[in-house]
Design a protein around this motif. Structure first.
Motif, PDB file in Angstrom:
ATOM      1  N   GLN A   1       6.146  -6.356   9.993  1.00  0.00           N
ATOM      2  CA  GLN A   1       5.236  -5.656   9.091  1.00  0.00           C
ATOM      3  C   GLN A   1       6.065  -5.488   7.808  1.00  0.00           C
ATOM      4  O   GLN A   1       7.178  -4.967   7.864  1.00  0.00           O
ATOM      5  CB  GLN A   1       4.852  -4.298   9.661  1.00  0.00           C
TER       6      GLN A   1
ATOM      7  N   ASN B   1      -0.961  -8.894   0.484  1.00  0.00           N
ATOM      8  CA  ASN B   1      -1.496  -8.151   1.619  1.00  0.00           C
ATOM      9  C   ASN B   1      -0.395  -7.365   2.356  1.00  0.00           C
ATOM     10  O   ASN B   1      -0.316  -7.393   3.587  1.00  0.00           O
ATOM     11  CB  ASN B   1      -2.156  -9.168   2.571  1.00  0.00           C
TER      12      ASN B   1
ATOM     13  N   ASP C   1       1.876  -4.575   4.128  1.00  0.00           N
ATOM     14  CA  ASP C   1       1.519  -3.518   5.076  1.00  0.00           C
ATOM     15  C   ASP C   1       1.839  -2.134   4.515  1.00  0.00           C
ATOM     16  O   ASP C   1       1.208  -1.147   4.888  1.00  0.00           O
ATOM     17  CB  ASP C   1       2.285  -3.748   6.386  1.00  0.00           C
TER      18      ASP C   1
ATOM     19  N   THR D   1      -5.818  -2.181  -2.594  1.00  0.00           N
ATOM     20  CA  THR D   1      -5.273  -2.670  -1.307  1.00  0.00           C
ATOM     21  C   THR D   1      -5.959  -1.986  -0.121  1.00  0.00           C
ATOM     22  O   THR D   1      -5.814  -2.419   1.006  1.00  0.00           O
ATOM     23  CB  THR D   1      -3.749  -2.439  -1.181  1.00  0.00           C
TER      24      THR D   1
ATOM     25  N   ASN E   1      -6.153  -0.420   2.674  1.00  0.00           N
ATOM     26  CA  ASN E   1      -5.573   0.176   3.885  1.00  0.00           C
ATOM     27  C   ASN E   1      -4.068  -0.059   4.047  1.00  0.00           C
ATOM     28  O   ASN E   1      -3.555  -0.054   5.157  1.00  0.00           O
ATOM     29  CB  ASN E   1      -6.316  -0.312   5.139  1.00  0.00           C
ATOM     30  N   ALA E   2      -3.359  -0.244   2.934  1.00  0.00           N
ATOM     31  CA  ALA E   2      -1.890  -0.333   3.029  1.00  0.00           C
ATOM     32  C   ALA E   2      -1.339   1.092   3.214  1.00  0.00           C
ATOM     33  O   ALA E   2      -1.951   2.056   2.740  1.00  0.00           O
ATOM     34  CB  ALA E   2      -1.320  -0.947   1.760  1.00  0.00           C
TER      35      ALA E   2
ATOM     36  N   SER F   1       0.788  -1.045  11.011  1.00  0.00           N
ATOM     37  CA  SER F   1      -0.033  -1.594   9.947  1.00  0.00           C
ATOM     38  C   SER F   1      -1.517  -1.537  10.289  1.00  0.00           C
ATOM     39  O   SER F   1      -1.902  -1.733  11.436  1.00  0.00           O
ATOM     40  CB  SER F   1       0.368  -3.047   9.701  1.00  0.00           C
TER      41      SER F   1
ATOM     42  N   LYS G   1      -3.447  -3.596   8.660  1.00  0.00           N
ATOM     43  CA  LYS G   1      -3.900  -4.885   8.115  1.00  0.00           C
ATOM     44  C   LYS G   1      -4.293  -5.843   9.223  1.00  0.00           C
ATOM     45  O   LYS G   1      -3.676  -5.848  10.288  1.00  0.00           O
ATOM     46  CB  LYS G   1      -2.772  -5.535   7.305  1.00  0.00           C
TER      47      LYS G   1
ATOM     48  N   ARG H   1      -3.826  -9.234  10.416  1.00  0.00           N
ATOM     49  CA  ARG H   1      -2.797 -10.214  10.105  1.00  0.00           C
ATOM     50  C   ARG H   1      -3.242 -11.653  10.288  1.00  0.00           C
ATOM     51  O   ARG H   1      -2.494 -12.573  10.002  1.00  0.00           O
ATOM     52  CB  ARG H   1      -1.540  -9.984  10.973  1.00  0.00           C
TER      53      ARG H   1
ATOM     54  N   ALA I   1      -2.836 -13.693   7.089  1.00  0.00           N
ATOM     55  CA  ALA I   1      -1.708 -13.277   6.259  1.00  0.00           C
ATOM     56  C   ALA I   1      -1.003 -14.431   5.550  1.00  0.00           C
ATOM     57  O   ALA I   1      -0.766 -15.475   6.118  1.00  0.00           O
ATOM     58  CB  ALA I   1      -0.695 -12.553   7.136  1.00  0.00           C
TER      59      ALA I   1
END
Ligand code: SAM
Length: 352
Positions: A194, A222, A224, A261, A263-264, A342, A344, A346, A349
C-alpha cells in the motif's frame, strides 16, 4: 461559483488543472468555508467519522542525502546522530500495542549503512509479537530491498514526492533524481505495498499551478495514503531564511486532495500541528482522517529534527496517544482502533 467548481472537480474522472488552480486561489472567508465544508462532507461520505491512528517510530536520523529543506541532511554537522536497536524498536512497539494502535510507521533518514537484513529481522520480530500493520518510510532503495521487506511482512511504504514538478524537485535535491523517486514508487506498487505519497506546501518556486499538478499526480497514481504538510524552515539547511508554508494554502491542498482522491487516507500531519497553533484540528475538518502519535523514545525524539519546534517533542513516547481521543472529540469524531488498510480498489492500479 466556487461551489460549482468543487462539484466539477469532484465529479470529473480527471479534473481540469485550471479548475484546481482556481479553487486554490480562493481567499475570501466564505469561499474557504465552502471548500472546507465540501471536503469534510466527502471525507464523511468515503471515510466515515473514525480517525485512524498510526504510531510513528523514528528509528534513525542518519542520512546520506542533502535535501535542501531537511534538518537531517548529511551536511548538518551540528546534529547528534542516533540509531535505535532492534530491542528498542520492539519496546516502542509494545507501548504502541498497549495503546491499541494497529499500525507502526518505521521511519528514518535515508541511511547508507542500513542493513536490509537487519530491517528484515525487525519486521519479522514485530510481526511475530504483535498483530499490527507495518509501514516503512526509509527512502529510496533498490527493488530487491523493497522485496525483502515486503516478503518479511511489511504492509505499506511511505515515500513523498515532495513536489511533482521535476525542475523544482531537482533544484531541492542535489545528487538525487526525480526519475529514481518515480522508479521507487512504481517498484513499491508492483511489489504489492500500500503506497503513501505526499508533498510539502510553501517551497520557493512552487506555484498554484505546480500544487494543482501535485493533486493531479496523487489522483493519477491512485495512492493509498497522501501526507500534505507545510514546509517549515530549519536553521541548519540551505532554506533556513525562507518563509514557512501558509496554513490556509496547506488546508486548501488537503481539502482538494480529499475531493479528487475521495478515499485515500490523509493524515492531519505533525507539521500542520507544529505551526503557531495546533492546526491539525483544522486539518481534520478539511478532509483528514488520520493522526500520527509519536512513539520515539524521548531522548531520541529531539534528535529527529527535520524542522524546528516539532510538536510534542518533550512528551514521553506515546503520551500523545491519549490526547488523540481529545482531539477526535473536539471535532465531534472518534478514534477508530482498526488497522486502517487502504480503501482503494487495487484491481486497476498503476503507479507513476
Ligand atoms: N528518508 C525518508 C524519505 O525521504 O522519504 C523519510 C524521512 S523524511 C525526513 C520524512 C519527511 O519529512 C519528508 O518526506 C519531508 O516531507 C518531511 N520534511 C523534511 N524536512 C521538512 C521541513 N523542513 N518542513 C516540513 N517537512 C519536512
Amino acid at each position: 461559483m466556487v461551489k460549482d467548481k468543487l462539484e466539477k472537480v469532484f465529479s470529473a474522472p480527471t479534473p481540469e488543472l485550471n479548475d484546481l488552480e482556481f479553487i486554490l486561489a480562493r481567499e475570501k472567508p466564505q469561499e474557504l468555508e465552502d471548500i472546507f465544508n465540501f471536503s469534510d462532507r466527502i471525507r464523511k461520505q468515503f471515510m466515515g467519522d473514525g480517525i485512524i491512528l498510526r504510531g510513528l517510530i523514528e528509528f534513525s536520523n542518519h542520512c546520506r542525502n542533502s535535501c535542501f529543506y531537511c534538518g537531517l541532511n548529511k551536511n548538518n554537522k551540528t546534529l547528534e546522530r542516533f540509531r535505535l536497536s532492534k530491542e528498542e524498536i520492539l519496546s516502542c512497539c509494545e507501548k504502541l500495542d498497549s495503546c491499541k494502535i494497529k499500525t507502526v510507521v518505521l521511519q528514518s533518514g535515508e541511511e547508507d549503512d542500513l542493513d536490509p537484513l537487519w530491517l528484515k529481522s525487525v519486521i519479522e520480530a514485530i510481526k511475530a509479537e504483535f498483530e499490527i500493520a507495518i509501514t516503512l518510510s526509509v527512502g529510496e532503495r533498490t527493488k530487491e530491498e523493497y522485496g525483502i521487506w515486503k516478503n518479511a511482512g511489511a504492509d505499506r511504504y511511505l515515500l513523498k514526492i515532495e513536489t511533482s514538478n521535476k525542475e523544482l524537485y531537482d533544484s531541492l535535491h542535489s545528487g538525487m533524481s526525480f526519475e529514481n523517486r518515480l522508479r521507487c514508487l512504481r517498484d513499491l506498487r508492483e511489489l504489492g505495498y500500500q503506497v503513501g505519497c505526499g508533498n510539502m506546501i510553501g517551497l520557493k518556486g512552487q506555484t498554484l499551478k505546480t500544487l494543482a499538478q501535485d493533486i493531479l499526480f496523487f489522483k493519477e497514481n491512485n495512492f493509498d495514503m497522501i501526507g500534505i504538510g507545510p514546509f517549515i524552515p530549519h536553521p541548519q539547511t540551505r532554506l533556513a531564511s525562507q518563509k514557512k508554508g501558509e496554513v490556509e494554502l496547506t488546508l486548501k491542498v488537503l481539502a482538494l486532495t480529499r475531493i479528487v482522491t475521495k478515499n485515500a487516507h490523509l493524515p492531519a500531519t505533525t507539521a500542520l500541528g507544529s505551526l503557531e497553533e495546533d492546526f491539525r484540528i483544522r486539518g481534520l475538518k478539511a478532509g483528514a482522517n488520520v493522526l500520527m502519535p509519536n512513539f520515539t523514545p524521548l531522548k531520541y525524539k529531539k534528535l529527529y529534527e527535520i524542522y524546528p519546534n516539532k510538536r510534542c517533542i518533550s512528551e514521553p513516547a506515546g503520551a500523545c496517544s491519549s490526547c488523540m481521543e481529545e482531539l477526535a472529540r473536539s471535532v465531534g469524531r472518534y478514534i477508530d482502533y482498526s488497522r486502517g488498510d487502504s480503501r482503494k480498489d487495487r484491481s486497476s492500479a498503476t503507479c507513476a
